[in-house]
Design a protein around this motif. Structure first.
Motif, PDB file in Angstrom:
ATOM      1  N   ARG A  94      24.629 -53.736   1.407  1.00 49.41           N
ATOM      2  CA  ARG A  94      25.096 -52.552   2.147  1.00 49.41           C
ATOM      3  C   ARG A  94      26.531 -52.181   1.772  1.00 49.41           C
ATOM      4  NH1 ARG A  94      25.432 -52.277   8.716  1.00 49.41           N
ATOM      5  NH2 ARG A  94      23.557 -51.029   8.813  1.00 49.41           N
ATOM      6  N   LYS A  95      27.364 -53.167   1.476  1.00 50.77           N
ATOM      7  CA  LYS A  95      28.765 -52.893   1.079  1.00 50.77           C
ATOM      8  C   LYS A  95      28.793 -52.030  -0.185  1.00 50.77           C
ATOM      9  CE  LYS A  95      30.781 -57.052   3.142  1.00 50.77           C
ATOM     10  NZ  LYS A  95      31.189 -58.449   2.871  1.00 50.77           N
ATOM     11  N   ALA A 112      22.144 -46.319  18.003  1.00 53.96           N
ATOM     12  CA  ALA A 112      23.090 -46.608  16.921  1.00 53.96           C
ATOM     13  C   ALA A 112      22.375 -47.061  15.652  1.00 53.96           C
ATOM     14  CB  ALA A 112      24.090 -47.663  17.363  1.00 53.96           C
ATOM     15  N   GLN A 113      21.122 -47.521  15.772  1.00 53.75           N
ATOM     16  CA  GLN A 113      20.362 -47.967  14.601  1.00 53.75           C
ATOM     17  C   GLN A 113      19.587 -46.793  13.996  1.00 53.75           C
ATOM     18  OE1 GLN A 113      20.657 -50.821  13.299  1.00 53.75           O
ATOM     19  NE2 GLN A 113      21.629 -52.008  14.904  1.00 53.75           N
ATOM     20  N   ARG A 114      19.558 -46.733  12.686  1.00 58.29           N
ATOM     21  CA  ARG A 114      18.785 -45.673  12.028  1.00 58.29           C
ATOM     22  C   ARG A 114      17.297 -45.866  12.340  1.00 58.29           C
ATOM     23  NH1 ARG A 114      21.527 -42.470   8.594  1.00 58.29           N
ATOM     24  NH2 ARG A 114      23.606 -43.174   7.977  1.00 58.29           N
ATOM     25  N   PRO A 115      16.596 -44.779  12.688  1.00 54.57           N
ATOM     26  CA  PRO A 115      15.171 -44.935  13.024  1.00 54.57           C
ATOM     27  C   PRO A 115      14.329 -45.313  11.811  1.00 54.57           C
ATOM     28  CG  PRO A 115      15.834 -42.615  13.117  1.00 54.57           C
ATOM     29  CD  PRO A 115      17.079 -43.410  12.877  1.00 54.57           C
ATOM     30  N   PHE A 116      13.284 -46.075  12.054  1.00 55.03           N
ATOM     31  CA  PHE A 116      12.300 -46.421  11.021  1.00 55.03           C
ATOM     32  C   PHE A 116      10.931 -46.081  11.598  1.00 55.03           C
ATOM     33  CE2 PHE A 116       9.227 -49.252   9.024  1.00 55.03           C
ATOM     34  CZ  PHE A 116       9.553 -49.147   7.674  1.00 55.03           C
ATOM     35  N   ARG A 117      10.276 -45.060  11.057  1.00 54.74           N
ATOM     36  CA  ARG A 117       8.990 -44.605  11.573  1.00 54.74           C
ATOM     37  C   ARG A 117       7.906 -44.925  10.540  1.00 54.74           C
ATOM     38  NH1 ARG A 117       9.288 -43.870  16.757  1.00 54.74           N
ATOM     39  NH2 ARG A 117       7.368 -42.671  16.621  1.00 54.74           N
ATOM     40  N   PRO A 132      25.865 -47.264   8.151  1.00 51.31           N
ATOM     41  CA  PRO A 132      25.725 -47.048   9.595  1.00 51.31           C
ATOM     42  C   PRO A 132      25.793 -45.560   9.924  1.00 51.31           C
ATOM     43  CG  PRO A 132      27.413 -48.695   9.120  1.00 51.31           C
ATOM     44  CD  PRO A 132      27.035 -48.085   7.817  1.00 51.31           C
ATOM     45  N   MET A 133      25.120 -45.162  10.986  1.00 52.80           N
ATOM     46  CA  MET A 133      25.171 -43.761  11.398  1.00 52.80           C
ATOM     47  C   MET A 133      26.565 -43.410  11.893  1.00 52.80           C
ATOM     48  SD  MET A 133      21.666 -42.486  13.192  1.00 52.80           S
ATOM     49  CE  MET A 133      21.425 -43.704  14.464  1.00 52.80           C
ATOM     50  N   THR A 134      26.967 -42.163  11.655  1.00 52.73           N
ATOM     51  CA  THR A 134      28.200 -41.669  12.264  1.00 52.73           C
ATOM     52  C   THR A 134      27.902 -41.341  13.726  1.00 52.73           C
ATOM     53  OG1 THR A 134      27.697 -39.372  11.705  1.00 52.73           O
ATOM     54  CG2 THR A 134      28.935 -40.656  10.072  1.00 52.73           C
ATOM     55  N   LEU A 135      28.951 -41.121  14.519  1.00 50.16           N
ATOM     56  CA  LEU A 135      28.768 -40.787  15.936  1.00 50.16           C
ATOM     57  C   LEU A 135      27.974 -39.492  16.080  1.00 50.16           C
ATOM     58  CD1 LEU A 135      29.410 -41.766  18.775  1.00 50.16           C
ATOM     59  CD2 LEU A 135      31.568 -40.522  18.664  1.00 50.16           C
ATOM     60  N   ARG A 162      12.869 -53.406   5.267  1.00 52.21           N
ATOM     61  CA  ARG A 162      14.253 -53.863   5.174  1.00 52.21           C
ATOM     62  C   ARG A 162      15.193 -52.794   4.630  1.00 52.21           C
ATOM     63  NH1 ARG A 162      11.062 -57.613   5.920  1.00 52.21           N
ATOM     64  NH2 ARG A 162      11.652 -59.689   6.659  1.00 52.21           N
ATOM     65  N   LEU A 163      14.671 -51.651   4.253  1.00 53.58           N
ATOM     66  CA  LEU A 163      15.536 -50.596   3.711  1.00 53.58           C
ATOM     67  C   LEU A 163      16.594 -50.114   4.714  1.00 53.58           C
ATOM     68  CD1 LEU A 163      16.241 -48.753   1.363  1.00 53.58           C
ATOM     69  CD2 LEU A 163      14.558 -47.124   2.191  1.00 53.58           C
ATOM     70  N   PRO A 164      16.256 -49.888   6.012  1.00 49.07           N
ATOM     71  CA  PRO A 164      17.296 -49.437   6.948  1.00 49.07           C
ATOM     72  C   PRO A 164      18.481 -50.397   7.062  1.00 49.07           C
ATOM     73  CG  PRO A 164      15.120 -49.155   7.935  1.00 49.07           C
ATOM     74  CD  PRO A 164      14.928 -49.942   6.670  1.00 49.07           C
ATOM     75  N   SER A 165      18.244 -51.684   6.755  1.00 50.28           N
ATOM     76  CA  SER A 165      19.323 -52.668   6.900  1.00 50.28           C
ATOM     77  C   SER A 165      20.417 -52.509   5.843  1.00 50.28           C
ATOM     78  CB  SER A 165      18.755 -54.090   6.836  1.00 50.28           C
ATOM     79  OG  SER A 165      18.314 -54.406   5.529  1.00 50.28           O
TER      80      SER A 165
END
Length: 512
Positions: free
Chosen positions: A413-414, A267-272, A240-243, A233-236
């Motif tokens: 996240r805010k 657009a979503q940050r990768p989670f490996r 958000p990523m920039t363009l 749940r950390l990526p959530s």
């Protein structure tokens, strides 16, 4: 007759244009030169069948094909379409007056249909740089390539479409994507949410601090305590990523062919989350023809190493330099490639071989000596690069059965984004520092100044808890992040005392 067709080869995350020269002359033979690999050498069988099944043929003449620059190794089956169109044009089976304006790539099936290729995005970027009018490629990759503006991108399903495009001037629908619209549309929320986690408020607080400052974190606890659930749940809660970050991330995934079909920008940050049996080459990248490893696939996202002591020591040690430099350089005799690898490391581990702390009530008990031996599998220099160590204890039944809603990832996240904005303003003059975890010793001294009371508190803690010297800078970095979350300019005693709690593995005797 000589004809030139253009394709591209990918090295690292950059592409190089390949000129395919096809000469059809009197005689018999098929000669393919310019350092092609076996997949390219076998292409004549695929091309022959594909042309035959679409009403064309390889001419019974001497065909010489050169892939220039001839000293650069070419690999993969993506040149099939390029070679086939070159042969048809050079043997005058089709008219191809404007062939030099297009870059053509695609793998052929025996019926003439096209299979997807790797590296469509970096190839499209290079095509635009070199002034090509258009890029023809398989329709499965078309959205990925179409995010590059000022380049006409044509997705095709069959070689017949390409032949008719050049020979009869038939129309192929151009794919146009509004990159910004596509990017912001894809910023939907991930499926994993912190609201699903019952209890573990202190660990959620840790995760928030780690996300806000970009700190690496390790979770230590028995099986079933929720380590993996929390890590996923950390990526959530990351910003958000920039363009720019999205383009950079998509490029890496494009090189290894991992961009989902009919998907443009990631657009979503990768989670490996690689398995602990992974090899060092698979983790950091490499091979005979270097490919990105898991740490580069996690660029701008999270790399989760579950059961850290189970990873081979050599695998963990090769990660030390990329963690520090945020890029990995792979050298070969003839060339060197560099892959970006700026990621957040999240690791989890059991405290002992049996899985439990030194507790007489535990189902499987381990002695302090066994626990120490198990933990020593992780080297000091690697732990030195992990800012936050936290113990995760099992959730009691009362918390598990509680029906009340926990705080959502949106709310957390805010706060993370507000803290990151403070750091962006703080480090705006520095090129390679964007958040607190990236600070070096000089910057720590400048931005983490303490008053006398805070200094005394830190001194007492280090002496009483026998904290190692390396813990000093880490505590200051984490304290700076805690202050940023609260929106406070100066690091105070309460920030220091909280940061001290997050250095479990540095405390002598913490095992009990």
């Amino acid at each position: 007759m000589l004809k030139k067709v253009f394709a591209s080869a990918v090295f690292g995350v950059e592409a190089s244009t390949i000129t395919v020269e096809v000469n059809v002359d009197k005689g018999i033979g098929y000669h393919l030169v310019g350092l092609p690999d076996n997949a390219i050498k076998e292409s004549n069988y695929r091309i022959a069948a594909a042309l035959q099944n679409n009403g064309y043929k390889i001419p019974g003449k001497k065909i010489t094909i050169n892939m220039a620059p001839a000293d650069l190794r070419k690999e993969g089956s993506a040149y099939d379409l390029t070679l086939a169109i070159g042969i048809l044009a050079a043997s005058s089976q089709i008219k191809a007056e404007n062939l030099e304006n297009y870059l053509i790539m695609g793998e052929l099936s025996l019926d003439g249909s096209l299979q997807p290729i790797k590296g469509a995005l970096p190839i499209a970027v290079k095509a635009r740089e070199e002034g090509f009018k258009g890029f023809i490629l398989p329709s499965q990759n078309v959205k990925e390539a179409a995010i590059v503006s000022d380049l006409k991108v044509y997705g095709v399903d069959n070689i017949k479409q390409v032949i008719d495009f050049f020979d009869k001037g038939e129309h192929i629908e151009q794919t146009i994507i509004d990159t910004r619209k596509e990017f912001y549309k894809s910023l939907d929320f991930p499926e994993f949410d912190f609201a699903d986690v019952k209890g573990q408020e202190s660990i959620k607080r840790c995760m928030e601090i780690a996300a806000a400052g970009g700190h690496n974190i390790i979770l230590i606890g028995p099986p079933g305590a929720g380590k993996t659930m929390l890590a996923k749940r950390l990526p959530s809660i990351l910003p958000p990523m920039t363009l720019h970050e999205a383009l950079e991330t998509t490029k890496i995934h494009s090189v290894v062919g991992r961009v989902k079909e009919n998907t443009g920008l990631m657009a979503q940050r990768p989670f490996r989350s690689p398995h602990h049996t992974i090899s060092d080459v698979a983790l950091v990248g490499g091979g005979q023809y270097p490919q990105p490893g898991e740490i580069s696939m996690a660029h701008n996202g999270v790399l989760f190493l579950d059961e850290l002591p189970e990873f081979k020591r050599t695998v963990l040690e090769v990660m030390r330099q990329p963690l520090e430099d945020r890029e990995v350089t792979i050298s070969r005799a003839k060339f060197t490639v560099t892959y970006p690898s700026s990621f957040m490391l999240v690791a989890s581990m059991n405290p002992s071989p049996g899985g439990y702390f030194n507790d007489p009530d535990a189902p499987v008990t381990s002695s302090p000596a066994e626990m120490q031996r198990y933990l020593s599998k992780i080297s000091g220099p690697l732990l030195d690069r992990i800012d936050i160590h936290i113990e995760v204890t099992p959730v009691p039944f009362e918390k598990l059965s509680d029906e009340s809603k926990s705080e959502t990832s949106v709310d957390i996240r805010k706060r993370v984004m507000a803290a990151r904005e403070i750091q962006t303003q703080r480090f705006k003059e520095l090129e390679k520092v964007h958040y607190n975890a990236q600070m070096n010793t000089k910057q720590i001294r400048k931005y983490c100044k303490l008053d006398e009371a805070s200094k005394e508190l830190l001194k007492t803690a280090m002496e009483r808890l026998n904290l190692s010297a390396r813990a000093y800078d880490r505590i200051l970095k984490v304290a700076r992040t805690i202050a940023d979350i609260e929106g406070v300019k100066a690091v105070g005693g309460n920030h220091i005392s909280e940061a001290i709690q997050y250095r479990s593995l540095d405390r002598e005797g913490w095992l009990g």
